[in-house]
Design an enzyme around this catalytic site. Structure first.
Site, mmCIF file in Angstrom:
data_model
loop_
_atom_site.group_PDB
_atom_site.id
_atom_site.type_symbol
_atom_site.label_atom_id
_atom_site.label_comp_id
_atom_site.label_asym_id
_atom_site.label_seq_id
_atom_site.Cartn_x
_atom_site.Cartn_y
_atom_site.Cartn_z
ATOM 1 N N ILE A 1 -26.655 2.182 17.252
ATOM 2 C CA ILE A 1 -26.647 0.897 16.258
ATOM 3 C C ILE A 1 -25.646 0.182 16.562
ATOM 4 O O ILE A 1 -25.614 -0.901 16.117
ATOM 5 C CB ILE A 1 -26.322 1.760 14.980
ATOM 6 C CG1 ILE A 1 -27.190 2.814 14.452
ATOM 7 C CG2 ILE A 1 -26.223 0.808 13.845
ATOM 8 C CD1 ILE A 1 -28.748 2.603 14.354
ATOM 9 N N GLY A 2 -24.995 0.175 17.526
ATOM 10 C CA GLY A 2 -24.141 -0.835 18.081
ATOM 11 C C GLY A 2 -22.624 -0.439 18.575
ATOM 12 O O GLY A 2 -22.484 -0.766 19.611
ATOM 13 N N CYS B 1 -27.432 0.897 6.050
ATOM 14 C CA CYS B 1 -27.034 2.208 5.785
ATOM 15 C C CYS B 1 -26.356 2.298 4.380
ATOM 16 O O CYS B 1 -26.471 1.233 3.671
ATOM 17 C CB CYS B 1 -25.962 2.519 6.687
ATOM 18 S SG CYS B 1 -24.724 1.236 7.015
ATOM 19 N N ARG C 1 0.777 -1.064 0.108
ATOM 20 C CA ARG C 1 0.145 -0.008 -0.017
ATOM 21 C C ARG C 1 0.883 1.156 -0.073
ATOM 22 O O ARG C 1 0.415 2.212 0.717
ATOM 23 C CB ARG C 1 -0.968 -0.031 1.442
ATOM 24 C CG ARG C 1 -2.044 -0.877 1.161
ATOM 25 C CD ARG C 1 -3.073 -0.955 2.158
ATOM 26 N NE ARG C 1 -2.256 -1.421 3.404
ATOM 27 C CZ ARG C 1 -2.518 -1.194 4.622
ATOM 28 N NH1 ARG C 1 -3.785 -0.459 4.830
ATOM 29 N NH2 ARG C 1 -1.752 -1.500 5.734
ATOM 30 N N GLU C 2 2.006 1.341 -0.919
ATOM 31 C CA GLU C 2 2.839 2.373 -0.959
ATOM 32 C C GLU C 2 2.132 3.707 -1.336
ATOM 33 O O GLU C 2 2.538 4.600 -0.927
ATOM 34 C CB GLU C 2 3.999 1.918 -1.860
ATOM 35 C CG GLU C 2 5.056 0.915 -1.533
ATOM 36 C CD GLU C 2 4.588 -0.424 -1.802
ATOM 37 O OE1 GLU C 2 3.279 -0.619 -2.179
ATOM 38 O OE2 GLU C 2 5.161 -1.344 -2.089
ATOM 39 N N HIS D 1 -21.394 10.314 10.276
ATOM 40 C CA HIS D 1 -20.411 10.747 9.367
ATOM 41 C C HIS D 1 -19.810 11.714 9.460
ATOM 42 O O HIS D 1 -18.616 12.131 8.935
ATOM 43 C CB HIS D 1 -20.839 10.072 7.852
ATOM 44 C CG HIS D 1 -21.466 8.585 7.834
ATOM 45 N ND1 HIS D 1 -22.612 8.518 7.853
ATOM 46 C CD2 HIS D 1 -20.863 7.674 7.582
ATOM 47 C CE1 HIS D 1 -22.882 7.290 7.833
ATOM 48 N NE2 HIS D 1 -21.799 6.749 7.692
ATOM 49 N N GLU E 1 -19.536 -2.914 21.323
ATOM 50 C CA GLU E 1 -18.499 -3.626 20.217
ATOM 51 C C GLU E 1 -16.972 -3.281 20.394
ATOM 52 O O GLU E 1 -16.303 -3.347 19.278
ATOM 53 C CB GLU E 1 -18.974 -3.199 18.745
ATOM 54 C CG GLU E 1 -20.594 -3.817 18.615
ATOM 55 C CD GLU E 1 -20.888 -3.461 17.184
ATOM 56 O OE1 GLU E 1 -20.124 -3.208 15.964
ATOM 57 O OE2 GLU E 1 -22.160 -3.484 16.974
HETATM 58 N N1 GLN Z 1 -23.337 -2.684 14.365
HETATM 59 C C1 GLN Z 1 -22.377 -2.060 13.462
HETATM 60 C C2 GLN Z 1 -21.660 -0.567 14.174
HETATM 61 O O1 GLN Z 1 -22.316 0.113 14.778
HETATM 62 C C3 GLN Z 1 -22.897 -1.462 12.256
HETATM 63 C C4 GLN Z 1 -22.023 -0.839 11.205
HETATM 64 C C5 GLN Z 1 -22.611 -0.518 9.754
HETATM 65 O O2 GLN Z 1 -23.674 -0.408 9.657
HETATM 66 N N2 GLN Z 1 -21.796 -0.558 8.934
HETATM 67 O O3 GLN Z 1 -20.572 -0.543 13.927
HETATM 68 ZN ZN ZN Z 2 -24.694 1.617 9.359
#
Ligand code: GLN
Ligand code: ZN
Length: 764
Positions: A435-436, A647, A16-17, A698, A488
């Site tokens: 979402i986690g 997503c 990955r230079e 994001h 997570e």
């Molecule tokens: N559960 C995952 C997280 O929260 C979902 C990631 C995703 O939707 N790409 O990171």
């Molecule tokens: Zn997502």
């Protein structure tokens, strides 16, 4: 003589230079000259690899500092107004500004959009077209790279993205049909071809991947017009390259274009060979893509040779080229450096460099100098793969074969289940959740790296994770999140984490593939029947549940996403592999339920990207994809609540299938396009519960309570209050706590305030 040809080589480099040099340049750590030197070295190295492998038709201009579509945008000067381009030759800084946005001092210009390249995981920069878009030859990259190779003594065939595909892949404003710009665009292409010819080129490869898509009459006309012009513009021999599918109803069009050659993908679409041979005009060459450019398996040389022989028999050897199915951009670079893979598995694989050797072997064989030993060894590798007990697990195969419709059904319909769930969970209306993942901060990544290096013991690492998880649980209690998650922290990547725990998966050390710009992914390899030796997530979910009285949501990655983001075995249908994964996830769901985790999320962010390129093939895919999800999520009690999350997905056109997943709750990315998502719900009554993301994770921006209330109000125009969940639009792992904490506090406050308003309205 049959020629050995290539269509494109991975550009990022074995280590990955290019990525490293780009990122250093963006940070101001190396100069432009340094970056350009790295690029030059990589190009030279890659041309030489191809030359040494005996490839006769070697591409140039397949290199890019970011993306080949952005290269085309700059080649033709289609720079959107917001970049304040002065109209001169486009330099790398402007090029990067278009790719990444520009933020310095008083300038703040957003980047161009990015989207997936056909059905790959490579993302291209989307051209922007308006009725008044003008084109002008503005970047001489193709000519320069041709000359650079020539100076090294290597005669190349430059690659261009074709004008029709370029227009079709763009986005337009004001109801413009992009093809209306063709007349203005073609003169620039004519100029490029003339310049290449003047520089000494004899041939050019023009990629027109859209020829494997559904085309309307306008598009077909555009192809004819474009190639009438381009074939007359210079003496260059043009080969039109198609890939990722079959030409189908576009075959006559593609074969009939007035050019010297056509490339077809015989890996994705081997069945098209007979038609192609029948329709190809007598003056045209055929490039047969018989080595898979999209996957990492060794080519079955005998099978590939038979395809080539068929072409040679029909056309004569001077009219046939052997090539990869598509550019090798989508393959990792070199298998030889994979010293952690065992020999048996390694013997089944081929990366870009090995694929070039295969192309040469196949071409040589077609020319009467077959390397018998190499063909023997190849056959032995296939025999061992066909019978290896590491691949074939009859218990897994039997279980998939024995699946019935009932296995993909919950015991009762949603309206029955939801009653049981409400009773068990006792949540307020507009329940809050995330979402986690929570921020993967520096200390977490460091601890994981140390653990991997052996500098941290299992016990120490686990104790660290426990501490982090505990903190997250306490904080979620404190701010009053109704359905907390464990965060997570133990996961690196949502697919890799599961792959590492499942049988049938392998991981490479250096198997990087460009995803976008400087970003690469290292997909796991699914080489064998998939099974789950032991529970994968119960431990951390249970640990989290011990910390709170609230119902903790267990987190799993869904079977379609695991499939989609891996290199998948090619010796059985994808559907079968997906069903195997779905059974492993199902077992995990059952174990979580047994451990009293009664809310379980199965993420499927990649469901939509698996859609076939042709609409008529969608139903078949959606059927098995939906079934796979349902197999994972069924067989449990009514009161156990299944969530899913998606997503990056424009899902309006597959909303029936999303409803068919029959998840009790779906959370979905909507905050950036709130209106668009909600439009879908005006016409389609989503039957189950839904959490339209109320803030964009994001971006580092912290949304206010008021903003989120407004979005919720909008959502409640088309959804009922009993149906709506309140959550961010994706996982928070890429964010910092500085933003995450206030944002989630505002989110909970917004939910509470909306609840109060709804109660008031009810009372009134
Ligand atoms: N559960 C995952 C997280 O929260 C979902 C990631 C995703 O939707 N790409 O990171
Ligand atoms: Zn997502």
């Amino acid at each position: 003589m049959v020629q050995a040809a290539n269509l494109g080589f991975p550009r990022v480099g074995l280590n990955r230079e290019l990525k490293k040099a780009q990122e250093a340049y963006w940070k101001g750590k190396v100069s432009l000259a340094d970056l350009e030197n790295t690029a030059k070295e990589l190009r030279a190295r890659h041309w030489n690899i191809q030359k040494d492998a005996g490839i006769e038709v070697i591409p140039s201009n397949d290199f890019s500092f970011y993306d080949q579509v952005l290269d085309t945008i700059t080649m033709v000067g289609a720079v959107p107004e917001r970049y304040n381009w002065d109209g001169g030759q486009i330099d790398l800084d402007l090029f990067f500004a278009m790719a990444r946005g520009r933020q310095d001092g008083s300038t703040d210009v957003v980047a161009m959009e990015m989207t997936k390249w056909f059905d790959t995981n490579y993302h291209y920069i989307v051209p922007e077209f308006k009725a008044d878009t003008e084109f002008k030859y503005s970047r001489d990259k193709a000519v320069k790279e041709f000359e650079e190779a020539k100076a090294l003594g290597i005669e190349t065939r430059p690659v261009l993205l074709g004008p029709v595909s370029f227009l079709l892949l763009g986005k337009t404003y004001d109801n413009l049909n992009a093809l209306d710009l063709l007349d203005k665009l073609l003169p620039v292409y004519e100029e490029v071809l003339q310049k290449l010819e003047a520089a000494g080129a004899k041939e050019v490869q023009i990629d027109e991947g859209t020829l494997v898509l559904d085309l309307d009459a306008d598009a077909k006309e555009a192809f004819k017009k474009a190639y009438d012009k381009l074939s007359a513009a210079s003496g260059l021999k043009i080969t039109i390259a198609t890939y990722f599918g079959d030409l189908r109803d576009n075959l006559e069009l593609a074969a009939g274009l007035p050019v010297a050659g056509l490339h077809v993908d015989l890996m994705r679409a081997p069945e098209q060979i007979d038609d192609v041979l029948a329709k190809l005009p007598a003056d045209k060459k055929l490039s047969v893509g018989v080595v898979d450019g999209r996957n990492i398996w060794k080519t079955d040389l005998a099978k590939a040779s038979a395809k080539v022989q068929k072409a040679v028999d029909a056309l004569g050897s001077d009219r046939v080229q052997v090539a990869p199915s598509c550019s090798l951009l989508h393959s990792p670079v070199d298998l030889d450096v994979e010293d952690k893979l065992d020999d048996e598995l390694k013997n089944w694989l081929a990366f870009a460099k090995q694929k070039l050797q295969e192309i040469k072997l196949i071409a040589d064989a077609a020319n009467g100098s077959k390397d018998e030993a190499a063909f023997e060894a190849n056959k032995a590798a296939f025999d061992s793969r066909g019978s290896s007990s590491r691949i074939h697990n009859s218990a897994v195969k039997d279980r998939v074969a024995g699946l019935t419709d009932a296995d993909a059904q919950r015991h009762n319909p949603f309206d029955v289940r939801i009653e049981a769930q409400r009773e068990l969970l006792g949540l307020p209306i507009l329940p809050t959740t995330t979402i986690g993942s929570f921020p993967q901060t520096q200390d977490i990544r460091q601890a994981r790296a140390k653990f991997k290096k052996g500098e941290l013991s299992r016990e120490e690492y686990d104790a660290f994770l426990a501490e982090k998880t505990k903190e997250a649980m306490a904080w979620q209690d404190e701010i009053d999140i109704d359905v907390p998650v464990h965060g997570e922290y133990e996961r690196n990547d949502m697919v890799e984490y599961f792959g590492e725990k499942l049988d049938g998966f392998a991981f490479t050390k250096n198997g990087w593939v460009q995803s976008y710009g400087s970003r690469c992914v290292k997909p796991p390899i699914i080489f064998g029947d998939v099974s789950r030796p032991e529970a994968m997530t119960v431990r951390w979910s249970s640990f989290a549940q011990e910390q709170t009285d609230r119902p903790v949501k267990g987190m799993l990655t869904g079977p379609v996403t695991i499939l989609q983001w891996s290199f998948v075995r090619d010796d059985q249908p994808r559907e079968t592999t997906c069903k195997q994964i779905s059974l492993a996830i199902r077992d995990e769901v059952h174990d979580l339920e047994k451990a009293d985790i009664r809310v379980i999320q199965i993420d499927e962010p990649a469901l939509r990207e698996g859609l076939p390129l042709r609409k008529s093939d969608w139903d078949q895919y959606l059927k098995w994809a939906v079934d796979s999800f349902k197999i994972s999520s069924s067989g449990i009690e009514d009161a156990t609540q299944i969530h899913t999350h998606m997503c990056y997905c424009e899902f309006n056109d597959i909303i029936d299938s999303i409803a068919a997943l029959d998840a009790d709750v779906i959370s979905i990315e909507t905050s950036r396009s709130a209106m668009e998502l909600l439009d879908a719900f005006v016409n389609f009554k989503y039957p189950n519960e839904i959490g339209p993301g109320v803030y964009d994770i994001h971006s580092p921006r912290i949304p206010s309570q008021d903003e989120m209330e407004k979005l919720l109000t909008k959502a409640l125009d088309v959804l009922s209050p009993e149906q709506v969940w309140v959550n961010p639009d994706c996982g928070l792992k890429t964010r910092g706590w500085e933003e995450t904490k206030p944002a989630l506090e505002h989110m909970v406050a917004a939910a509470k305030s909306m609840r109060a308003k709804i109660e008031q309205e009810k009372a009134a």
